[in-house]
Design a protein around this motif. Sequence first.
Motif, mmCIF file in Angstrom:
data_model
loop_
_atom_site.group_PDB
_atom_site.id
_atom_site.type_symbol
_atom_site.label_atom_id
_atom_site.label_comp_id
_atom_site.label_asym_id
_atom_site.label_seq_id
_atom_site.Cartn_x
_atom_site.Cartn_y
_atom_site.Cartn_z
ATOM 1 N N THR A 137 0.825 -1.203 0.000
ATOM 2 C CA THR A 137 0.000 0.000 0.000
ATOM 3 C C THR A 137 0.858 1.252 0.000
ATOM 4 O O THR A 137 0.603 2.187 -0.759
ATOM 5 C CB THR A 137 -0.941 0.012 1.225
ATOM 6 N N SER A 138 1.899 1.274 0.826
ATOM 7 C CA SER A 138 2.746 2.469 0.898
ATOM 8 C C SER A 138 3.541 2.664 -0.390
ATOM 9 O O SER A 138 3.789 3.786 -0.805
ATOM 10 C CB SER A 138 3.678 2.410 2.101
ATOM 11 N N GLN A 139 3.925 1.578 -1.045
ATOM 12 C CA GLN A 139 4.657 1.687 -2.306
ATOM 13 C C GLN A 139 3.759 2.203 -3.423
ATOM 14 O O GLN A 139 4.221 2.911 -4.311
ATOM 15 C CB GLN A 139 5.243 0.342 -2.718
ATOM 16 N N ASN A 140 2.491 1.846 -3.394
ATOM 17 C CA ASN A 140 1.581 2.221 -4.465
ATOM 18 C C ASN A 140 0.779 3.480 -4.176
ATOM 19 O O ASN A 140 0.021 3.924 -5.025
ATOM 20 C CB ASN A 140 0.631 1.058 -4.768
ATOM 21 N N ARG A 141 0.940 4.038 -2.986
ATOM 22 C CA ARG A 141 0.237 5.274 -2.660
ATOM 23 C C ARG A 141 0.783 6.399 -3.529
ATOM 24 O O ARG A 141 1.972 6.557 -3.697
ATOM 25 C CB ARG A 141 0.419 5.614 -1.185
ATOM 26 N N GLY A 142 -0.102 7.152 -4.074
ATOM 27 C CA GLY A 142 0.321 8.278 -4.901
ATOM 28 C C GLY A 142 0.484 7.924 -6.365
ATOM 29 O O GLY A 142 0.537 8.801 -7.207
ATOM 30 N N ARG A 143 0.555 6.663 -6.673
ATOM 31 C CA ARG A 143 0.640 6.258 -8.080
ATOM 32 C C ARG A 143 -0.756 6.227 -8.668
ATOM 33 O O ARG A 143 -1.716 5.883 -8.017
ATOM 34 C CB ARG A 143 1.245 4.860 -8.211
ATOM 35 N N THR A 144 -0.844 6.586 -9.933
ATOM 36 C CA THR A 144 -2.129 6.498 -10.612
ATOM 37 C C THR A 144 -1.981 5.566 -11.798
ATOM 38 O O THR A 144 -0.900 5.423 -12.368
ATOM 39 C CB THR A 144 -2.594 7.883 -11.119
ATOM 40 N N THR A 145 -3.063 4.936 -12.154
ATOM 41 C CA THR A 145 -3.037 4.073 -13.321
ATOM 42 C C THR A 145 -3.329 4.909 -14.556
ATOM 43 O O THR A 145 -3.761 6.058 -14.462
ATOM 44 C CB THR A 145 -4.105 2.961 -13.202
ATOM 45 N N ALA A 146 -3.120 4.332 -15.702
ATOM 46 C CA ALA A 146 -3.368 5.056 -16.953
ATOM 47 C C ALA A 146 -4.828 5.483 -17.041
ATOM 48 O O ALA A 146 -5.133 6.594 -17.465
ATOM 49 C CB ALA A 146 -2.991 4.184 -18.150
ATOM 50 N N SER A 147 -5.751 4.633 -16.617
ATOM 51 C CA SER A 147 -7.168 4.990 -16.682
ATOM 52 C C SER A 147 -7.493 6.143 -15.739
ATOM 53 O O SER A 147 -8.316 6.989 -16.057
ATOM 54 C CB SER A 147 -8.045 3.781 -16.373
ATOM 55 N N GLU A 148 -6.824 6.195 -14.574
ATOM 56 C CA GLU A 148 -7.048 7.308 -13.652
ATOM 57 C C GLU A 148 -6.504 8.601 -14.254
ATOM 58 O O GLU A 148 -7.087 9.659 -14.093
ATOM 59 C CB GLU A 148 -6.403 7.040 -12.298
ATOM 60 N N ASP A 149 -5.362 8.515 -14.968
ATOM 61 C CA ASP A 149 -4.808 9.695 -15.613
ATOM 62 C C ASP A 149 -5.788 10.248 -16.637
ATOM 63 O O ASP A 149 -5.983 11.447 -16.742
ATOM 64 C CB ASP A 149 -3.465 9.369 -16.294
ATOM 65 N N TRP A 150 -6.423 9.354 -17.404
ATOM 66 C CA TRP A 150 -7.379 9.796 -18.426
ATOM 67 C C TRP A 150 -8.601 10.411 -17.776
ATOM 68 O O TRP A 150 -9.134 11.401 -18.245
ATOM 69 C CB TRP A 150 -7.804 8.621 -19.316
ATOM 70 N N THR A 151 -9.035 9.853 -16.675
ATOM 71 C CA THR A 151 -10.221 10.371 -15.980
ATOM 72 C C THR A 151 -9.927 11.768 -15.453
ATOM 73 O O THR A 151 -10.750 12.651 -15.567
ATOM 74 C CB THR A 151 -10.604 9.453 -14.808
ATOM 75 N N GLU A 152 -8.734 11.957 -14.889
ATOM 76 C CA GLU A 152 -8.374 13.265 -14.347
ATOM 77 C C GLU A 152 -8.238 14.305 -15.456
ATOM 78 O O GLU A 152 -8.535 15.469 -15.267
ATOM 79 C CB GLU A 152 -7.081 13.173 -13.548
ATOM 80 N N ALA A 153 -7.792 13.874 -16.619
ATOM 81 C CA ALA A 153 -7.598 14.812 -17.721
ATOM 82 C C ALA A 153 -8.939 15.275 -18.301
ATOM 83 O O ALA A 153 -9.041 16.358 -18.869
ATOM 84 C CB ALA A 153 -6.755 14.168 -18.825
ATOM 85 N N ALA A 154 -9.953 14.459 -18.158
ATOM 86 C CA ALA A 154 -11.252 14.752 -18.774
ATOM 87 C C ALA A 154 -12.020 15.813 -18.075
ATOM 88 O O ALA A 154 -11.877 16.541 -17.307
ATOM 89 C CB ALA A 154 -12.121 13.505 -18.785
#
Length: 128
Positions: A111-128
């Motif tokens: 969990t601590s290693q993956n905190r703050g990372r976003t997936t490609a789909s999350e990047d697209w959602t944020e860009a929209a």
Amino acid sequence: MKVELKLARHILERHLKETSSNRGLTDSIRIHQVADPVDMTQQAADRDVAVQILDRESVLARRIRSAIDRVQDGSYGICLQCEEEIAPKRLKAMPWAELCIACQEQADKYTSQNRGRTTASEDWTEAA
């Protein structure tokens, strides 16, 4: 062993009742109209804190209910990951524990290693 399971269930039910009794926070997330911008900012901050507390309590209540279900089906005290026995000291400290110490440490590390990372789909959602 039945006595220990009855005691564990009683403790879990008491914890569940305690988390349910804190539901008075839902009133604090209501939006009230105020004219002063400073008051509006303070109310927004108070709402954010109340939402975080309610979210944390909701997660805990779910874990407690799950532990009660495990008491009923006989799998209480068994790690959901490695299926080894969870240490009695851990269950005494956290009766709703789902994982043994080793598996919990792995989960926390992941969990601590993956905190703050976003997936490609999350990047697209944020860009929209």
